[in-house]
Design a protein around this motif. Structure first.
Motif, PDB file in Angstrom:
ATOM      1  N   GLN A 183       0.826  -1.201   0.000  1.00 49.06           N
ATOM      2  CA  GLN A 183       0.000   0.000   0.000  1.00 49.06           C
ATOM      3  C   GLN A 183       0.864   1.255   0.000  1.00 49.06           C
ATOM      4  O   GLN A 183       0.515   2.261  -0.620  1.00 49.06           O
ATOM      5  CB  GLN A 183      -0.927  -0.013   1.220  1.00 49.06           C
ATOM      6  N   ALA A 196      -4.638   2.283  -1.623  1.00 53.15           N
ATOM      7  CA  ALA A 196      -5.248   1.805  -0.382  1.00 53.15           C
ATOM      8  C   ALA A 196      -5.779   0.385  -0.488  1.00 53.15           C
ATOM      9  O   ALA A 196      -6.061  -0.256   0.526  1.00 53.15           O
ATOM     10  CB  ALA A 196      -6.391   2.743   0.021  1.00 53.15           C
ATOM     11  N   HIS A 253      -4.880  -0.916   7.395  1.00 54.60           N
ATOM     12  CA  HIS A 253      -5.935   0.093   7.497  1.00 54.60           C
ATOM     13  C   HIS A 253      -6.348   0.317   8.945  1.00 54.60           C
ATOM     14  O   HIS A 253      -6.517   1.469   9.387  1.00 54.60           O
ATOM     15  CB  HIS A 253      -7.144  -0.316   6.659  1.00 54.60           C
ATOM     16  N   LYS A 302      -3.552   2.146  10.701  1.00 50.39           N
ATOM     17  CA  LYS A 302      -3.485   3.569  10.337  1.00 50.39           C
ATOM     18  C   LYS A 302      -4.530   4.376  11.099  1.00 50.39           C
ATOM     19  O   LYS A 302      -4.281   5.517  11.499  1.00 50.39           O
ATOM     20  CB  LYS A 302      -3.684   3.723   8.829  1.00 50.39           C
ATOM     21  N   ARG A 303      -5.691   3.790  11.314  1.00 52.22           N
ATOM     22  CA  ARG A 303      -6.719   4.485  12.091  1.00 52.22           C
ATOM     23  C   ARG A 303      -6.292   4.657  13.546  1.00 52.22           C
ATOM     24  O   ARG A 303      -6.703   5.604  14.215  1.00 52.22           O
ATOM     25  CB  ARG A 303      -8.043   3.711  12.027  1.00 52.22           C
ATOM     26  N   LEU A 353     -14.078  -0.215   1.166  1.00 48.57           N
ATOM     27  CA  LEU A 353     -12.955   0.566   0.650  1.00 48.57           C
ATOM     28  C   LEU A 353     -13.110   0.874  -0.834  1.00 48.57           C
ATOM     29  O   LEU A 353     -12.734   1.941  -1.292  1.00 48.57           O
ATOM     30  CB  LEU A 353     -11.646  -0.182   0.897  1.00 48.57           C
ATOM     31  N   THR A 357     -12.671   4.627  -2.677  1.00 49.46           N
ATOM     32  CA  THR A 357     -11.377   4.804  -3.326  1.00 49.46           C
ATOM     33  C   THR A 357     -11.556   5.139  -4.785  1.00 49.46           C
ATOM     34  O   THR A 357     -12.360   4.514  -5.486  1.00 49.46           O
ATOM     35  CB  THR A 357     -10.523   3.518  -3.185  1.00 49.46           C
TER      36      THR A 357
END
Length: 344
Positions: free
Chosen positions: A90, A96, A280, A283-284, A338, A342
């Motif tokens: 990614q 993403a 993902h 990252k959050r 997603l 995206t």
């Protein structure tokens, strides 16, 4: 004042990352304990404690040390490796949706492993230390094929084209694998069918030792590339302006990501979506900077696969649901979510 503010923000980010990773470590430890007691043969907390210190029965020691612990350790290693591979892909593609499973990397590795296992005289004597190397060869060839098919002169590689090419290549490889299973005898067919479903079939300490050297080398290497990945997340022109050798660094990181995915696939089978979900969620929790994102992704991936394997062994005892099916139930809706958010 600006410098002080920037410093305080960075300090707060690091504190948050440490807190999040500490919580993830506690969750992994808790799931580890629960998983050791999950199965047809029950081991109470007292039994676990006694057995861990050599005071259990022969049966309890066999169940814990030869069956459950190797599988639990492999689950965590696989989760960490696949999530890191997804994080790398990614990052270097700025996509993403990039994931070793969706891009066909897992399928390419699995095809070579399946060919080797299928034509080896007996599955009992397959040299397990050779499997990750075979898987890496298959994954590398698949990555090269996808790159060639997705690349367009004057345009480079667009995110959507890369994903669609990877899905198409993965579908073709999966179809070839299914055709190959028709030639197998019942013993080998059962093994391959288990692999295709994403069950963790390498469940003894030999498989742990086959996988561990790859991760012990690749994970520290990837961690040292955190700042480089931050730069690569910028545009190519900006990254070059900051002194990065973009193509060379992308190639190194891609090789590391492919090797991580391939070595994990060699002992786990077709477990998908871990490389998509892990980065993902991380990252959050910790933000986009790779100094925190990479270790957090590894921890989230380890927790995800360990939890999925524990659920798969618990839901329909004495049978079990392959880990890949459990992760797919979680990952497929998230992938569709997603896709709707995206562009490109």
């Amino acid at each position: 004042m600006q410098a002080i503010t920037a410093e305080s923000i960075e300090k707060k980010r690091r504190s948050r990352s440490i807190l999040v990773m500490s919580i993830l470590a506690v969750l992994i430890f808790t799931t580890f304990i629960i998983s050791m007691n999950t199965g047809v043969i029950k081991l109470t907390p007292k039994d676990l404690f006694m057995t861990m210190f050599g005071q259990g029965t022969d049966r309890q020691e066999l169940v814990l040390f030869q069956f459950r612990l190797p599988r639990i350790v492999i689950s965590m290693l696989i989760g960490a490796g696949l999530a890191l591979s997804g994080c790398i892909m990614q990052g270097i593609t700025r996509n993403a949706l990039a994931d070793p499973g969706l891009l066909g990397i897992n399928a390419g590795a699995g095809l070579v492993v399946m060919l080797y296992v299928s034509y080896f005289p007996t599955t009992a004597n397959v040299p397990v230390f050779f499997l990750p190397m075979l898987a890496f060869g298959g994954a590398a060839l698949t990555a090269f094929l996808i790159y060639v098919l997705a690349y367009k002169k004057h345009e480079g590689i667009m995110p959507t084209r890369l994903i669609l090419t990877g899905v198409a290549v993965a579908a073709g490889i999966s179809a070839a694998m299914i055709v190959l299973t028709l030639r197998l005898n019942p013993e080998k067919y059962q093994m391959v069918a288990t692999w295709l479903a994403g069950s963790i079939w390498g469940t003894n300490w030999k498989f742990v030792m086959a996988l561990l050297p790859w991760l012990l080398f690749l994970i520290p290497y990837v961690m040292t590339k955190a700042q480089t990945m931050n730069v690569l997340n910028l545009s190519d022109a900006t990254a070059r302006g900051l002194g990065a050798h973009v193509s060379r660094e992308q190639l190194k990181l891609l090789a590391a990501g492919v090797a991580l995915a391939a070595s994990c696939v060699a002992v786990s089978g077709g477990i998908g979506f871990v490389g998509l979900i892990g980065p993902h969620l991380a990252k959050r929790l910790v933000g986009p900077k790779h100094q925190g994102l990479l270790p957090a992704s590894a921890l989230v991936g380890a927790l995800l696969v360990l939890t999925a394997d524990t659920i798969g062994r618990w839901v329909i005892q004495p049978s079990e649901i392959p880990t890949g099916i459990v992760t797919a139930v979680i990952g497929a809706p998230y992938f569709l979510y997603l896709m709707t958010r995206t562009r490109g």
